[in-house]
Scaffold this motif. Structure first.
Motif, PDB file in Angstrom:
ATOM      1  N   ARG A  43       0.954  -1.167  -0.112  1.00  0.00           N
ATOM      2  CA  ARG A  43       0.027  -0.099   0.111  1.00  0.00           C
ATOM      3  C   ARG A  43       0.691   1.177   0.115  1.00  0.00           C
ATOM      4  O   ARG A  43       1.988   1.352   0.400  1.00  0.00           O
ATOM      5  CB  ARG A  43      -0.974   0.032   1.444  1.00  0.00           C
ATOM      6  CG  ARG A  43      -1.718  -1.127   1.263  1.00  0.00           C
ATOM      7  CD  ARG A  43      -2.631  -0.903   2.501  1.00  0.00           C
ATOM      8  NE  ARG A  43      -3.354  -2.285   2.626  1.00  0.00           N
ATOM      9  CZ  ARG A  43      -4.612  -2.497   1.830  1.00  0.00           C
ATOM     10  NH1 ARG A  43      -5.133  -1.908   1.097  1.00  0.00           N
ATOM     11  NH2 ARG A  43      -5.230  -3.898   2.011  1.00  0.00           N
TER      12      ARG A  43
ATOM     13  N   LYS B   6     -12.883   8.487   2.220  1.00  0.00           N
ATOM     14  CA  LYS B   6     -11.313   8.615   1.818  1.00  0.00           C
ATOM     15  C   LYS B   6     -10.448   8.624   2.836  1.00  0.00           C
ATOM     16  O   LYS B   6      -9.194   8.323   2.774  1.00  0.00           O
ATOM     17  CB  LYS B   6     -11.487   9.902   0.575  1.00  0.00           C
ATOM     18  CG  LYS B   6     -10.037   9.908  -0.203  1.00  0.00           C
ATOM     19  CD  LYS B   6      -9.939  10.923  -1.177  1.00  0.00           C
ATOM     20  CE  LYS B   6      -8.615  10.975  -1.727  1.00  0.00           C
ATOM     21  NZ  LYS B   6      -8.538  11.990  -3.039  1.00  0.00           N
TER      22      LYS B   6
ATOM     23  N   GLY C  17      -9.938   5.409   3.908  1.00  0.00           N
ATOM     24  CA  GLY C  17      -9.719   4.557   3.031  1.00  0.00           C
ATOM     25  C   GLY C  17     -10.610   3.310   2.782  1.00  0.00           C
ATOM     26  O   GLY C  17     -10.316   2.238   2.476  1.00  0.00           O
TER      27      GLY C  17
ATOM     28  N   ASN D 163     -15.809   8.354  -2.658  1.00  0.00           N
ATOM     29  CA  ASN D 163     -15.086   9.415  -2.694  1.00  0.00           C
ATOM     30  C   ASN D 163     -15.731  10.619  -1.739  1.00  0.00           C
ATOM     31  O   ASN D 163     -15.233  11.772  -1.853  1.00  0.00           O
ATOM     32  CB  ASN D 163     -15.298  10.184  -4.153  1.00  0.00           C
ATOM     33  CG  ASN D 163     -16.819  10.684  -4.352  1.00  0.00           C
ATOM     34  OD1 ASN D 163     -17.711  10.322  -3.784  1.00  0.00           O
ATOM     35  ND2 ASN D 163     -17.008  10.927  -5.806  1.00  0.00           N
TER      36      ASN D 163
ATOM     37  N   LYS E 208     -13.096   0.937   0.961  1.00  0.00           N
ATOM     38  CA  LYS E 208     -13.230   0.433  -0.157  1.00  0.00           C
ATOM     39  C   LYS E 208     -14.910  -0.134  -0.469  1.00  0.00           C
ATOM     40  O   LYS E 208     -15.635  -0.232   0.663  1.00  0.00           O
ATOM     41  CB  LYS E 208     -12.389  -1.159  -0.255  1.00  0.00           C
ATOM     42  CG  LYS E 208     -10.819  -0.694  -0.182  1.00  0.00           C
ATOM     43  CD  LYS E 208     -10.110  -2.043  -0.351  1.00  0.00           C
ATOM     44  CE  LYS E 208      -8.815  -1.686  -0.604  1.00  0.00           C
ATOM     45  NZ  LYS E 208      -8.062  -0.779   0.517  1.00  0.00           N
TER      46      LYS E 208
ATOM     47  N   GLU F  89      -3.116   5.186  -3.347  1.00  0.00           N
ATOM     48  CA  GLU F  89      -4.180   6.266  -2.945  1.00  0.00           C
ATOM     49  C   GLU F  89      -3.231   7.662  -3.313  1.00  0.00           C
ATOM     50  O   GLU F  89      -2.226   7.850  -3.135  1.00  0.00           O
ATOM     51  CB  GLU F  89      -4.761   6.290  -1.848  1.00  0.00           C
ATOM     52  CG  GLU F  89      -5.595   5.122  -1.112  1.00  0.00           C
ATOM     53  CD  GLU F  89      -5.717   5.084   0.006  1.00  0.00           C
ATOM     54  OE1 GLU F  89      -6.741   5.984   0.673  1.00  0.00           O
ATOM     55  OE2 GLU F  89      -5.153   4.235   1.169  1.00  0.00           O
ATOM     56  N   THR F  90      -4.136   8.640  -3.745  1.00  0.00           N
ATOM     57  CA  THR F  90      -3.698  10.022  -3.919  1.00  0.00           C
ATOM     58  C   THR F  90      -4.665  10.987  -3.172  1.00  0.00           C
ATOM     59  O   THR F  90      -5.605  10.954  -3.039  1.00  0.00           O
ATOM     60  CB  THR F  90      -3.680  10.208  -5.282  1.00  0.00           C
ATOM     61  OG1 THR F  90      -5.098  10.214  -6.172  1.00  0.00           O
ATOM     62  CG2 THR F  90      -2.849   9.397  -6.172  1.00  0.00           C
TER      63      THR F  90
ATOM     64  N   ILE G 144       0.424   5.777  -0.534  1.00  0.00           N
ATOM     65  CA  ILE G 144      -0.201   7.235  -0.449  1.00  0.00           C
ATOM     66  C   ILE G 144       0.749   8.172  -1.100  1.00  0.00           C
ATOM     67  O   ILE G 144       1.991   8.248  -0.687  1.00  0.00           O
ATOM     68  CB  ILE G 144      -0.904   7.656   0.831  1.00  0.00           C
ATOM     69  CG1 ILE G 144      -1.716   6.625   1.607  1.00  0.00           C
ATOM     70  CG2 ILE G 144      -1.371   8.920   0.916  1.00  0.00           C
ATOM     71  CD1 ILE G 144      -2.390   7.235   2.529  1.00  0.00           C
TER      72      ILE G 144
ATOM     73  N   GLU H 250      -1.425  -0.969  -4.053  1.00  0.00           N
ATOM     74  CA  GLU H 250      -2.557  -0.023  -4.016  1.00  0.00           C
ATOM     75  C   GLU H 250      -2.112   1.400  -3.681  1.00  0.00           C
ATOM     76  O   GLU H 250      -1.588   1.415  -2.521  1.00  0.00           O
ATOM     77  CB  GLU H 250      -3.926  -0.539  -2.829  1.00  0.00           C
ATOM     78  CG  GLU H 250      -4.109  -2.145  -3.200  1.00  0.00           C
ATOM     79  CD  GLU H 250      -5.312  -2.372  -2.392  1.00  0.00           C
ATOM     80  OE1 GLU H 250      -5.578  -1.627  -1.530  1.00  0.00           O
ATOM     81  OE2 GLU H 250      -5.493  -3.648  -2.116  1.00  0.00           O
TER      82      GLU H 250
END
Length: 208
Positions: free
Chosen positions: A99, A179, A182, A174, A184, A126-127, A101, A124
């Motif tokens: 993971r 977010k 995190g 979103n 899902k 995330e941004t 970020i 995975e």
């Protein structure tokens, strides 16, 4: 306040929030990093009043599973592109880190996002834009406490009330709080609100 000091202040706030986020997701994070004051941040990361973003990168481990790790990147370009996205994915894969970020300054190109998506079977990523992490939204007085249910807790909830998951109220993937944690698709979050009559009021939402 000049531009350099504004950047230091902004990154100090982001640095604290991202550590709080990792802690709230169940990762081992020091209290010192979550509570770091401005002068400590400036001394450690902003020598000559310029923040070295490469020094902000950090790695954390899950409290209940040290093999599950998360790396947080702070790219220094204002628009993150393919080259940086590939570099991060390759680094994570090489180090066996699942993971990540990426906290970007202004924009991240669609091509870079496609790189992350194409690598999703191995890593995975995330941004977050810096502006999203200037404050910890979960600490706002109008945001109730959210608790992410484990798969077992979700099953128990559905069985207890004889529900199908599609019957639960929804939270969009979103959504800023979704977010932050995190979430899902398919996960359920418990929301705890104060109640004048019952002390607290519980609701549950399904992430979609």
């Amino acid at each position: 306040m000049d531009a350099d000091l504004q950047e230091i202040t902004r990154l100090w706030k982001v640095y604290r929030t991202i550590h709080q986020l990792c802690h709230d997701r169940g990762y081992l994070v020091s209290q010192a990093d979550m509570d770091m004051d401005y002068e400590q941040f400036r001394t450690q990361f902003a020598r000559n009043n310029v923040v070295d973003r490469s020094m902000l990168m950090f790695l954390v481990q899950k409290r209940d599973d040290p093999t599950e790790q998360l790396t947080v990147f702070f790219p220094d370009e204002r628009s993150v592109g393919i080259k940086t996205a590939r570099k991060y994915c390759e680094k994570m894969i090489a180090q066996g880190i699942r993971r990540g970020i990426v906290i970007y300054i202004k924009t991240i190109t669609s091509s870079a996002q496609k790189v992350f998506a194409a690598s999703s079977k191995k890593v995975e990523v995330e941004t977050f834009q810096e502006a999203e992490l200037l404050v910890n939204i979960t600490k706002h007085q109008l945001v109730p406490k959210h608790v992410v249910l484990t798969p077992e807790e979700k099953l128990t909830l559905l069985q207890r009330y004889r529900l199908k998951e599609t019957q639960l109220p929804r939270i969009q993937i979103n959504d800023p709080v979704a977010k932050y944690y995190g979430l899902k698709r398919g996960q359920v979050v418990k929301i705890i609100r104060a109640s004048e009559t019952a002390g607290r009021y519980l609701t549950y939402r399904l992430c979609l």
